[in-house]
Enzyme design. Structure first.
Site, mmCIF file in Angstrom:
data_model
loop_
_atom_site.group_PDB
_atom_site.id
_atom_site.type_symbol
_atom_site.label_atom_id
_atom_site.label_comp_id
_atom_site.label_asym_id
_atom_site.label_seq_id
_atom_site.Cartn_x
_atom_site.Cartn_y
_atom_site.Cartn_z
ATOM 1 N N CYS A 263 1.392 2.504 3.489
ATOM 2 C CA CYS A 263 2.368 1.878 4.660
ATOM 3 C C CYS A 263 3.677 1.839 5.390
ATOM 4 C CB CYS A 263 1.726 0.629 4.082
ATOM 5 S SG CYS A 263 2.680 -0.788 4.762
ATOM 6 N N TYR B 140 1.053 -1.238 -0.025
ATOM 7 C CA TYR B 140 0.209 -0.121 -0.030
ATOM 8 C C TYR B 140 1.045 1.237 0.177
ATOM 9 C CZ TYR B 140 -3.545 -3.144 1.951
ATOM 10 O OH TYR B 140 -4.570 -4.633 2.199
#
Length: 384
Positions: free
Chosen positions: A112, A109
């Protein structure tokens, strides 16, 4: 892409919001995964602890879950449409594995912090890699996986690494001692399963901050005894403390939450109804969740103070005589802290941090070092 992703999130959110009977709905994991490719030989590691980890909602709270789904995708979308070409320049060109080097594919992601840590390491060392961006709600890109967190790094399409610190420690060990087989290195990080206070099984790697080096290589890479312990201490600090300050600071106030979603709506070119729903419902959900995280981690009323204190503590540990904690070049702790802080770029929390702490000069030095792949030469020579 942005509009399509948010439309999917909107449908999921509406489904959860309209559900009159909402049983216990499992957990929403915002920032991680766990996976094994069909035919892959091994799977190692875990995704660690998320910015909000395994948020479960009881009957009657399905509406908040719908909001959280919108939020999780929204944060990822925010940075995706703001994508920095410089940060992904290694991943966006077609490449073959370098001579004698591994072929790397990173499932991630964008926002992240653990994925950002891995990218910082790969970029600094000039290692070519491909990025597969995972939809933070549907996660269809890793549907082949039983491990549902990110980052996931596939090495030569055979060896799978899942924990950010295991990924970094394994690759660093390999770059220093290329005579070792990669699978042998990874076997040095065995899974340690246990049951937590909630009765759930968790997997950890007690030695994941260690580099698996011979005594001679250890002395060469860490000429002073304290260097290795210092690096390990601050890598662990980044995972166990710094990362938990991000979400409460990004969504500290309703104004900051709305500001974040303003960009999403504008760039995603939503219809008026979709835009209104994504902005106000998503922002409201994230604001509420951020407050829960603030309580969980015993943060101050003004969470900025915790962020400032943590960042200044880091700068003080580096001291005035070193450019980086690693000396003249970033070490693994530098790259870890930089990776975590980088996910706030473009938001008010990041600007406030830069203005109210002493981190600016160090941050820009590490940023330059990663963008210019300054560790490439050291990698070739097996240096630190």
């Amino acid at each position: 892409m942005a509009a399509a992703l948010t439309k999917s999130l909107g449908k999921v959110g509406w489904y959860m919001l309209e559900s009159a009977a909402c049983p216990r709905l499992g957990s929403v994991s915002y920032l991680f995964g766990n996976a094994r490719l069909p035919g892959s030989s091994r799977a190692y590691g875990t995704g660690g602890v998320g910015l909000w980890s395994r948020l479960s909602f009881q009957r009657g709270k399905g509406r908040m879950l719908g909001c959280a789904l919108l939020l999780g995708g929204g944060v990822g979308l925010y940075q995706t449409v703001k994508c920095s070409m410089q940060q992904q320049h290694l991943a966006q060109e077609e490449r073959e594995a370098p001579a004698g080097g591994p072929l790397l594919t990173l499932y991630q992601y964008k926002t992240c912090p653990f994925c950002s840590k891995v990218r910082a390491f790969l970029d600094f060392h000039g290692l070519p890699y491909e990025i597969i961006e995972v939809n933070p709600v549907m996660r269809k890109e890793i549907k082949w996986s039983t491990y549902r967190k990110v980052p996931i790094l596939m090495v030569d399409s055979k060896v799978q690494l899942n924990d950010s610190s295991v990924i970094i420690s394994s690759l660093k060990t390999y770059l220093i001692d290329k005579e070792k087989k990669f699978t042998d290195i990874v076997n040095s990080y065995p899974e340690m399963k246990s049951v937590n206070d909630s009765g759930k099984e968790v997997t950890e790697y007690n030695n994941k901050y260690w580099l698996m080096l011979s005594e001679d290589n250890t002395k060469r890479i860490y000429p002073e005894k304290h260097m290795q312990k210092e690096e390990m201490k601050w890598r662990r600090w980044a995972d166990d403390w710094l990362v938990h300050l991000i979400s409460p600071n990004v969504y500290r106030t309703t104004a900051e939450a709305l500001s974040s979603f303003d960009y999403i709506v504008r760039e995603g070119k939503f219809g008026s109804f979709e835009g209104f729903f994504a902005k106000y419902v998503g922002a409201a959900a994230m604001f509420i969740i951020a407050k829960r995280l603030k309580s969980r981690h015993n943060l101050q009323d003004d969470v900025r103070e915790d962020l400032y204190k943590a960042v200044n503590e880091w700068v003080a540990a580096i001291g005035k005589t070193r450019k980086f904690m690693g000396g003249d070049q970033p070490n693994l702790a530098d790259l870890a802290v930089f990776g975590v802080l980088r996910v706030m770029e473009g938001l008010q929390a990041f600007d406030d941090m830069m203005a109210n702490t002493k981190v600016k000069h160090w941050y820009h030095r590490v940023e330059k070092a990663t963008l210019n792949n300054q560790g490439r030469k050291g990698t070739a020579a097996g240096g630190h």
